[in-house]
Design a protein around this motif. Structure first.
Motif, mmCIF file in Angstrom:
data_model
loop_
_atom_site.group_PDB
_atom_site.id
_atom_site.type_symbol
_atom_site.label_atom_id
_atom_site.label_comp_id
_atom_site.label_asym_id
_atom_site.label_seq_id
_atom_site.Cartn_x
_atom_site.Cartn_y
_atom_site.Cartn_z
ATOM 1 N N PHE A 106 -13.369 -9.012 17.098
ATOM 2 C CA PHE A 106 -12.746 -8.652 15.828
ATOM 3 C C PHE A 106 -13.275 -7.287 15.434
ATOM 4 O O PHE A 106 -14.481 -7.107 15.311
ATOM 5 N N GLN B 188 -16.491 -10.839 8.994
ATOM 6 C CA GLN B 188 -15.832 -11.491 10.113
ATOM 7 C C GLN B 188 -15.825 -10.622 11.355
ATOM 8 O O GLN B 188 -15.442 -11.070 12.419
ATOM 9 N N ALA B 189 -16.231 -9.386 11.196
ATOM 10 C CA ALA B 189 -16.036 -8.444 12.294
ATOM 11 C C ALA B 189 -17.181 -8.515 13.287
ATOM 12 O O ALA B 189 -18.308 -8.885 12.964
ATOM 13 N N ASP B 190 -16.809 -8.172 14.543
ATOM 14 C CA ASP B 190 -17.833 -8.102 15.585
ATOM 15 C C ASP B 190 -18.116 -6.665 15.955
ATOM 16 O O ASP B 190 -19.225 -6.319 16.313
ATOM 17 N N LYS C 261 -21.900 -17.149 16.628
ATOM 18 C CA LYS C 261 -22.533 -16.047 15.902
ATOM 19 C C LYS C 261 -23.986 -16.391 15.647
ATOM 20 O O LYS C 261 -24.334 -17.536 15.344
ATOM 21 N N PHE D 299 -16.543 -14.921 4.243
ATOM 22 C CA PHE D 299 -16.985 -15.948 5.177
ATOM 23 C C PHE D 299 -16.895 -15.448 6.609
ATOM 24 O O PHE D 299 -15.900 -14.846 6.993
ATOM 25 N N GLY D 300 -17.934 -15.686 7.348
ATOM 26 C CA GLY D 300 -17.903 -15.293 8.737
ATOM 27 C C GLY D 300 -18.606 -16.355 9.568
ATOM 28 O O GLY D 300 -19.079 -17.360 9.045
#
Lengths: 181, 621, 495, 307
Positions: free
Chosen positions: A24, A60-62, D57, D223-224
């Motif tokens: 992402f 949310q990002a990578d 994650k 939110f992640g």
């Protein structure tokens, strides 16, 4: 490929495989390179087939894309965004400007070497890099992830003092809140 | 001495005592009130199983007081809420002046509410009704702010209702020669009352005002929001139920079980009235909900929400099937519980923060966790989401409406209860969620005596969500008094006349299991890397909100919805009323023109009157 | 000494002459003597009322001529009820105004004499059994009332008194005219005798006489549209006099009207006229009250409105209705006096006497404000105060007479009443931090009076049986016309 | 005890199936959307990959206790609703052995309300983050819900009135007996419900809640990692639930898994197709949209049902 597998546990392998195929991106339009991102993501080059898709928020990002030269003013935001991203996180820097300042090498308000402020995984050379180059960069990152070598956040945390010192040097009015990022 | 009279006496003398004690110290009345309510409540619960009755005569009118099952049902509300509210108010009112008058009226209103429900004749019913009205009125205007706007409307509307009731009462008396309720019901059974419809409608108007039914509701938002929160819980929770109490008597005992259903005209009119009432209830629910969700002030929001909830209750009573009445009574009790808890919670916020303006408060969840918990539980119950008890009432209401064939009414109700999610969220978000304000960083949780009553109410909601049978039992008894036979209920299973059912125990078990699984999964997975961050740490495009900046979204919360529903907001009943009132006042001004203040004019009046009389009267006599 | 109704008349008349002389001895006597007279009134009332337990009525003949020819005073339960009420209110007004004009006693002397005469005149109206005598007492009342209206020097008072005088002299003239016609037709002035001989009068004259009486007494009874004088007089006269007007004088007017209608005339359809007039009076007055800025005027209009209700009740004319009417009169006397008493203090420092100036008074005058609020609660008929029961009985009477529309109208007007009374309460109790004024605190005697009235209102409200027997007797006496005639004409030979 | 064990197994199976189907449908949508846009697109398993990545994650953050609870609420609601919904036709053999779950203990109105439970948790979690975008997203979502709920409820009322029951099994059984699916016997109600489903699935033009461009994905913007992953799971299950509900109510349910898949997929394509060709509405436009023709159709449906 095969030796990568050997050095990892199966769980790690699966994790890295999924990380590799699901990137992402937080496209930070710092400079002229931002124009290449839409081209990369849309029909012609279709980055989504590689599992790359945009993310709206750093949570949310990578992958953080630094698309071109970075003014000191923008740097502050970049650092903020970077710090808000969750581990494992990766940074791809676009173009010459992020490597050595490029044509802005002597500008009074542009940083020259991005590496000094945030850790970078992949540099994509060019001024600007074309979408093909961008995708190549992504693939390089994916390889790195699959090898389990890309762990940007840890590097940043370990060398935080050094990065902070550099950041403080260019950002005179440092008003970054002392949040527990 | 008779227990009923004793309870009434305790409350009324307690009121006097509370007022007098305020002359000694401003702290005393609170304790006096608490003691009084406790004594009264204990006395009631010690003796309510026994048959209680009392009758005496005053200027030739027979007054009768007695306990029956329907009464006991409402007595539970009054005493339950009353004792919690008086416990709550000791700390809530701590630093306020003029506590004497507040507590005196507080006790008076509770005592008179009890008086209303035990009255078995119209005279004492009306007397207690009026005492309740003016004592609550005095609390509405207790803080001396907005007297004209809040108080007068309340009193005027109440007066309209009360006088409609009074008219009905004297008409009944002139027909059957007694004020006894039982005699009235008997007369209804025997069709001995000529203008029964008029009487019933007048009575219904009287009750509808207290139940804040549209279009007689306009006093409610203002009155509710201007009242100290410790009383608002009683006001909205118990006092408005008096209207429901009366409506139940009229709609069920008179309309439904009148023994006149064979009379075609009568059946037509009574059904028509019931339908109109049901629709009024539906419209009340819908419109009040719409107004609730545009409010900025939490108390006002809750006030409108109360009106909406009462709308549902009225629908249930007006539909009048077994399930509908059960749902209405269940909702009545639940509304008392959750709205009582909500007003208490908002009151706690008001006391700790100093305002209930949702645009000024945010992020209290960490400061006032218990209050948040209570609010959350109450809101879930209010919104009717399973597994809390609000759902039980809603479910029964929908099933009752659908099985009874009120197809479009059910849509209206559905609309309003869906829109109710909006304001439910508004109040939770407005007060407790969002970024934390630096101004409110010093805020602490409310004192224990305020939290405990709220938590008790919240726990009650949780328990009855799975075991509504606890509440069904008194309701079933009460319904038997109203005339229903064979009222069935189950501890945890709800069912409608088509035989469809919901088993609440399974629901809560499933939810519990699933929630525990998710909780365990989420809490223990990656526990090391998981951490809480400040609410200031948000991703705003890399921009950095400074310490004093608050980005919480509070203004124009439901603007898009307002825009979409603009036609519904265009005409406000309140405004119409105000226009009418102003117009009437201007019209009445002509009377001042009659009294010119000129002696000659008056002399002419005398002469003209003399001549007119001579002409007119000559023909009349 | 044998107590007789004559004392009601004789004693104050004597006192009125003696006061200027006595006050030469000691200034305070000008104050004290009227009080003693009122106290004596109360004593007589109690004694006479007790005597009524054994005999139906007490008829006292003056100067030796027996009933049809001589002047007589009739103390029936009905008049006794009113007389006692008037004495009581009169006494309270005296107590209340004891400190009135403490510094210069000349106005005080006038005030107390006039007050005494006002009450005496009203009592005379109620007691007399002779129609001409009634007229005379009416004049006594009127003249005292004119003087009291103009009591304060200044344009407004004089103007109000003039209006009152103008309209009042109309009243006198009309009543006198009626009496003259009556006398020419029947040759008698005794009311009992008149009632007997009324059938001799031709119908058209009967109607004319009735109308003349109606208008004449209607002016005192504040009937619409003859009540233009009332608001001015109420608002210009000294505060407590408002209470006298509302509590005593108007009752006299109503009494006269009722006596004429119920005893002398036997016309059918009078009830309807009374209802109609009462209704109009009530509606117009209450509507007028709604828009008043001046507190006393508002109270005056409200008083008129109440009298309208009383008229309606008399117009309905059933037993319950008359009971209700008397109960209404009792309550009105008590409550309206209390309102006037408290309003005087509320308005003490106000220059314009407007409601606006009352903002936040409750902080300075908590007791008076409380009394005013109590009065307002009672007068709009909220239970458990005394006003409720009379209202209830009134409505019961109307309902028994199948007058649904009437009930609705009266109650709608009551809503208006609630609105304007509660507006004032709102003003009094609203928070106003800015007001700096230091209003005069109520004196101990006025506090006492207001407490007594307030207590009475609550006690009657909670336990109405305290007074209802009394009222029942009174209403029975009024309804039972033949009894009255018979007793006056036969049983009252000189002792 | 054997029965209970079987039931638990069945419940687990149902959950897994719902999850898998929901995720796969999402993936297929992405693939199809890509093909429509003349792209190659990701694999149809892309969503699974994303999910695994989110779960793997290393660090996760939450903004407070509600932020921590929100994903649980969602998945709890999803699982609970799933337990109370008949996945297959009650007359089918598979149903009685594997998928009865708790379906006899709930009814339609209960389901309607239960489905809100998750949204409430989501809204609370979003609110706790303090991100204005989240709150705006929530208000949009709630507003839109008021919009589509009306035609939806109208359709359901028509259904319940027509079949005189509120139990889903009964509705399916009656459709089976009469041989006519609800969508044919009362097409107006079906259409109303179908329109409502557009809002329910939040594809374009009704993707005003997420609105990546201006709201930074709205409620979920803070939110992640694992939280987002759990939310995705819950969302997928919910997608399956809604589709199954529609199939049960309007298409007479399914006798076997393939039938179920075909029917649900066909239904699922409606909002997807609609989304491909539509730009985004503003919130009030969306609400107005639902209060317009869909509501009229719904009313018509009720009238026909009553007739």
């Amino acid at each position: 490929m095969e030796n990568k597998r050997n050095s990892q546990t199966i769980a790690e392998y699966i994790k890295n495989w999924s990380r590799k195929h699901s990137l992402f991106i937080m496209a930070y339009g710092t400079g002229c390179g931002a124009i290449e991102i839409p081209a990369t993501l849309t029909s012609r080059y279709d980055a989504e087939r590689l599992g790359i898709r945009g993310a709206a928020t750093p949570r949310q990002a990578d992958v953080l894309l630094i698309t071109g030269y970075l003014a000191t003013k923008t740097l502050k935001r970049v650092i903020r965004v970077y710090e808000q991203m969750q581990d494992p996180k990766y940074v791809i820097a676009f173009g010459s400007c992020t490597i050595n300042g490029g044509m802005y090498y002597d500008s009074y308000n542009t940083i020259n070497v991005l590496e000094k402020y945030i850790p970078v995984d992949v540099y994509i050379n060019g001024c600007m890099p074309r979408p093909e180059a961008v995708i190549a960069g992504f693939q390089q990152l994916q390889d790195k992830i699959a090898r389990g070598e890309a762990d940007n956040g840890t590097r940043y945390k370990e060398n935080l003092e050094w990065y902070r010192a550099n950041q403080h040097r260019v950002i005179k009015n440092w008003r970054m809140p002392d949040y527990n990022w | 001495m008779n227990t009923l009279a004793l309870i009434i006496l305790i409350f009324f003398s307690g009121a006097t005592l509370a007022y007098l004690s305020s002359l000694i110290s401003n702290k005393l009345p609170g304790w006096v009130a608490l003691l009084t309510t406790m004594t009264g409540t204990v006395l009631f619960y010690m003796s309510f199983q026994n048959e209680q009755a009392l009758s005496f005569s005053i200027i030739g009118l027979n007054l009768e007081w007695a306990l029956d099952n329907y009464t006991i049902l409402f007595a539970h509300i009054i005493f339950g809420l009353g004792i919690l509210a008086s416990l709550y108010s000791v700390q809530y009112m701590q630093n306020k002046s003029q506590q004497g008058s507040f507590y005196a009226n507080f006790l008076l209103s509770i005592g008179s509410m009890f008086g209303i429900i035990i009255s078995k004749d119209f005279i004492s019913f009306f007397i207690f009704w009026e005492i309740m009205t003016w004592s609550s009125f005095l609390i509405v205007v207790w803080n001396g702010i907005g007297f004209r706007k809040n108080g007068i409307w309340y009193m005027a509307m109440s007066a309209i209702g009360a006088y409609a009731m009074l008219t009905a009462i004297v008409l009944i008396n002139s027909e059957i020669g007694t004020y006894s309720l039982q005699a009235f019901f008997n007369a209804v059974q025997e069709n001995a009352i000529d203008n029964l419809m008029l009487v019933s409608i007048l009575l219904l108007i009287g009750f509808a005002v207290k139940a804040a039914l549209m279009p007689l509701h306009i006093w409610a938002p203002r009155a509710y929001s201007n009242t100290p929160a410790s009383y608002t819980s009683v006001f909205s929770g118990a006092l408005s139920k008096m209207g429901v109490f009366g409506m139940g008597l009229v709609l069920i005992r008179v309309f439904r079980f009148s023994g006149l259903q064979d009379n075609f005209d009568y059946a037509l009119v009574s059904q028509f009235t019931s339908h109109v009432l049901a629709w009024l209830g539906g419209i009340t629910a819908a419109i009040a909900t719409l107004y609730a969700l545009v409010q900025k002030d939490a108390k006002k929001l809750l006030a409108y929400s109360s009106i909406a909830q009462l709308g549902y209750i009225v629908i249930g009573l007006a539909i009048g099937t077994k399930l509908a009445v059960m749902s209405a009574l269940f909702l009545a009790i639940m509304h008392a519980v959750f709205k009582g808890a909500l007003f208490m919670a908002v009151g706690a916020v008001e006391r700790q923060v100093g305002t209930t303006d949702m645009t000024k408060i945010s992020g209290l969840i960490r400061r006032m966790p218990w209050t948040f918990f209570v609010t959350l539980v109450s809101i879930i119950a209010l919104a009717g989401v399973p597994p809390l008890s609000g759902f039980v009432g809603k479910w029964m209401l929908y099933e009752a409406l659908i099985t009874n064939g009120n197809f479009f009414l059910v849509v209206v109700v559905f609309f309003s209860s869906t829109a109710a999610f909006l304001y439910s969220y508004r109040i939770l978000f407005g007060l407790f969620l969002g970024q934390e304000e630096d101004d409110t960083a010093h805020v602490k949780e409310a004192p224990a005596t305020m939290v405990i009553p709220m938590v008790i109410l919240a726990l009650f909601l949780i328990v009855t969500g799975t075991y509504p049978g606890i509440v069904f039992e008194p309701i079933a008894h009460g319904m038997e008094y109203l005339g229903f036979t064979d009222v069935t209920w189950n501890m945890t299973v709800l069912s409608n006349v088509w035989g469809d059912s919901v088993n609440l125990q399974y629901v809560s078990t499933t939810i519990g299991v699933a929630f525990m699984l998710a909780l365990i999964f989420l809490t223990f997975k990656g526990r090391k890397g998981t951490r809480g961050v400040s609410t200031k740490d948000i991703s705003t495009s890399g921009e950095i909100p400074l310490e004093h900046e608050n980005l919480t979204f509070q203004l124009d919360f439901f603007k898009p919805f307002e825009r979409a529903a603009a036609p519904l907001y265009k005409r406000s009943i309140t405004k119409i009323y105000e226009d009418v009132a102003n117009g009437l006042e201007a019209l009445f001004d002509f009377t001042r023109k009659i009294y010119t203040g000129n002696g000659q004019t008056y002399a002419i009046y005398v002469v003209a009157f003399l001549v007119t009389l001579l002409i007119v009267v000559q023909n009349m006599l | 000494m044998n107590i007789s109704p004559v004392h009601y008349i004789a004693l104050p008349l004597l006192a009125a002459f003696l006061i200027p002389l006595l006050s030469k001895l000691h200034k305070e006597l000008a104050r004290i003597v009227p009080g003693l007279v009122f106290l004596y009134f109360l004593v007589i009332s109690v004694v006479l009322m007790q005597r009524l337990e054994t005999q139906p009525m007490i008829s006292e003949v003056i100067a030796g001529w027996s009933a049809p020819w001589g002047i007589n005073l009739v103390f029936t339960p009905f008049s006794g009820f009113l007389v006692s009420l008037m004495s009581f209110i009169g006494f309270l007004v005296w107590v209340y105004s004891y400190h009135f004009k403490k510094i210069d006693y000349m106005p005080a002397q006038k005030y107390f004499i006039l007050l005494m005469m006002l009450v005496t005149g009203s009592i005379g109206i109620v007691l007399t059994g002779d129609i001409f005598n009634l007229f005379v007492f009416l004049e006594i009342v009127a003249i005292s009332a004119y003087s009291l209206t103009a009591f304060y020097p200044g344009r407004d008072g004089a103007e109000a008194a003039f209006k009152y005088l103008l309209v009042g002299s109309f009243a006198s003239a009309l009543i006198l005219l009626a009496i003259v016609i009556l006398y020419t037709q029947t040759g008698t002035l005794n009311m009992a005798d008149l009632a007997v001989k009324m059938h001799e009068v031709p119908h058209y004259l009967k109607v004319i006489i009735f109308v003349l009486f109606l208008v004449g007494f209607g002016i005192e009874a504040e009937m619409f549209p003859l009540n233009g004088w009332a608001p001015d007089a109420y608002s210009q006269a000294p505060g407590p006099i408002g209470a006298v007007f509302a509590g005593i004088v108007v009752k006299g007017g109503i009494y006269a009207l009722v006596r004429v209608v119920y005893t002398i005339f036997d016309l059918s359809g009078v009830g309807t006229i009374l209802i109609a007039l009462g209704l109009v009076t009530m509606i117009i007055a209450e509507l007028a009250a709604l828009r008043q800025d001046n507190l006393k005027r508002m109270l005056a209009y409200s008083s008129i409105g109440q009298m309208g209700v009383v008229l309606i009740a008399f117009g309905i004319g059933t037993d319950t209705a008359i009971f209700a009417a008397l109960f209404l009169m009792l309550n009105h006397a008590l409550i309206k006096s209390m309102l006037f008493f408290s309003a005087s203090y509320l308005l003490y420092n106000s220059t314009t006497k407007t409601i606006k100036e009352l903002t936040g008074m409750a902080k300075h005058l908590p007791f008076v404000s409380f009394i005013f609020a109590l009065g307002a609660f009672a007068i709009v008929g909220l239970p458990p105060f005394s006003g409720f029961w009379s209202k209830l009985y009134f409505l019961m009477a109307a309902a028994d007479a199948q007058m649904v529309l009437l009930i609705i109208t009266v109650l709608s007007v009551s809503v208006i009443e609630i609105i304007y009374y509660f507006r004032v309460i709102g003003k009094i109790y609203s928070k106003d931090e800015t007001s700096e004024l230091e209003p005069k605190k109520p004196t101990i005697n006025s506090v006492l009076v207001m407490t007594v009235l307030g207590a009475l209102i609550i006690i009657i409200g909670v336990y109405p049986d305290l007074v209802t027997d009394w009222i029942h007797h009174a209403s029975d006496a009024l309804v039972n016309k033949s009894n009255y005639i018979q007793n006056v004409l036969t049983e009252n030979l000189p002792r | 005890m054997e029965g209970i064990g079987l039931k638990i197994l069945g419940a687990l199976l149902t959950t897994i199936m719902a999850f898998a189907v929901g995720m796969t449908y999402g993936g297929i949508t992405r693939k199809l959307t890509a093909r429509v846009q003349n792209r190659v697109g990701p694999t149809i398993w892309q969503n699974f990959i994303d999910l695994v990545k989110l779960q793997s994650k290393k660090t996760n953050i939450y903004h407070g206790v509600m932020g921590h609870f929100a994903p649980m609420w969602i998945i709890t609601a999803a699982m609970t609703v799933l337990m109370f919904i008949p996945v297959l036709h009650p007359n089918s053999t598979w149903y009685s052995t594997w998928f009865p779950n708790l379906t006899f203990h709930g009814d339609l109105i209960f389901l309607l309300y239960m489905m809100v439970f998750g949204s409430l948790g989501m809204a609370l979690g979003a609110g706790q983050t303090g991100n204005p975008n989240s709150a705006i997203g929530v208000t949009r979502g709630l507003s839109q819900m008021v919009g589509f709920e009306i035609p939806f409820v109208l359709a359901l009322v028509a259904l319940m009135v027509q079949y005189k029951t509120t139990s889903i099994q009964d509705i399916m059984a009656i459709q089976d007996q009469s041989g006519v699916w609800m969508m044919f016997s009362n097409p107006f109600s079906f259409l109303a419900a179908l329109f409502a489903s557009l809002g329910m699935f939040r594809y374009s033009p009704f993707d005003i809640v997420g609105a990546p461009a201006e709201l930074a994905s709205g409620p979920v913007s803070e939110f992640g990692g694992k939280y987002l992953g759990v939310m995705m799971t819950g969302g997928s299950i919910f997608a399956f639930i809604k589709l199954t509900l529609y199939v049960d109510l309007f298409m007479g349910g399914a006798y076997s898994i393939p039938e179920l898949l075909i029917k649900t997929f066909a239904l699922y394509m409606v909002p997807v197709f609609y989304g491909w060709v539509s730009p985004r509405y503003r919130t009030e436009q969306a609400i107005r949209y639902f209060w317009g023709w869909p509501t009229a159709l719904g009313i018509l449906g009720v009238i026909i049902a009553v007739w």
